[in-house]
Design an enzyme around this catalytic site. Sequence first.
Site, PDB file in Angstrom:
ATOM      1  N   THR A   1      -9.274   0.523   4.432  1.00 13.07           N
ATOM      2  CA  THR A   1      -9.944   0.876   3.501  1.00 13.07           C
ATOM      3  C   THR A   1     -11.839   0.263   3.270  1.00 13.07           C
ATOM      4  O   THR A   1     -11.934  -0.973   4.168  1.00 13.07           O
ATOM      5  CB  THR A   1     -10.354   0.929   2.225  1.00 13.07           C
TER       6      THR A   1
ATOM      7  N   TYR B   1      -8.603  -3.202  -5.465  1.00 11.67           N
ATOM      8  CA  TYR B   1      -8.628  -2.645  -4.248  1.00 11.67           C
ATOM      9  C   TYR B   1      -9.174  -2.642  -2.780  1.00 11.67           C
ATOM     10  O   TYR B   1      -7.809  -2.748  -1.992  1.00 11.67           O
ATOM     11  CB  TYR B   1      -9.198  -0.792  -5.064  1.00 11.67           C
TER      12      TYR B   1
END
Length: 337
Positions: A117, A141
């Site tokens: 990501t 995350y």
Amino acid sequence: MTVLVTGGAGYIGSHMVHALAEAGESVVVIDNLSTGFSAFLPEGVPLFIGDAGDENLVEGVLAQHGVESIIHFAGSVVVLDSMRDPLAYYRNNTMTTRSLLNAAVKGGVNRFIFSSTAAVYGNPDSVPVPEHAPTRPLSPYGSSKLMTELMLHDVAAAHDLKYVALRYFNVAGADPKGRVGLATVGATHLLKIAVEAATGQRAKIDVFGTDYPTPDGSCIRDFIHVSDLVQAHRAALAYLRSGGSSITLNCGYGRGYSVLETIEAVRRVAMRNFAVQYAARRPGDIMTMVADTSRIRSTLDWTPQYDDLETIATHALAWEERLFHERGGLGRQAESA
């Protein structure tokens, strides 16, 4: 020559499985169905319901199906949830991948594609952001994904394994043929929320932060159509099969749209209006994130087909309208524009 897709019944994973099956690949899926749907898989693709971190399960699947490559999507992806429960993210993302990699090494799998990501960058010093930019994630995350990238690097150095880590920017849209899309209840993707509002399933859409130093005060994102994203994975697989070295690549289009511009794009394609409510900034949100795509375009045989915000919004809306009708069509209708 079978490809294992973890999380293959989920949003991106199901698009990947369809693309692989259409290309004549032998595919097998592991998914615990926590956010995925078995009905999204093409007929004939084997599904093993379980955790990608279950080494016994994975080792059995690898051996039974002669798996030579793994495309790893399984994981948790909601930034705010990671702020509230970081240990769950380190378990679901980092520890699960550690176990999956261990099974892959023992099973002789030597090609691995990882869904990373752009959140690993945090707020970048400049945009578009290149792969060599400092990694300063703002959320567990992002940190959990960065830890996995570090693991991949070390495993590849120690074992006969090559990898491609694709750092996704903002994935959106749905299968142009209408077969699969984002169906998770309570999804937090901006375009998903906007098309839910356009179909009357939400009374409003919240915009978090209108005081950023951007042209209209809202955050800026680089959206990539999910179908282009999975074709980047197919190109990454071809790259590894041809002997390519391990590499980390940004996966976006290299253009940014603000939150407010994105909402207006949905209003235009839906030809409906819906309420927008402005709220304070959220912790963990990144102000501006746009990809430098020069490396992926020069490394992979990949040409995006849907690099247009209104096209992405059109496909997302068509999928949402299908879901809305299948689920009974209950809800307040948005006003015509």
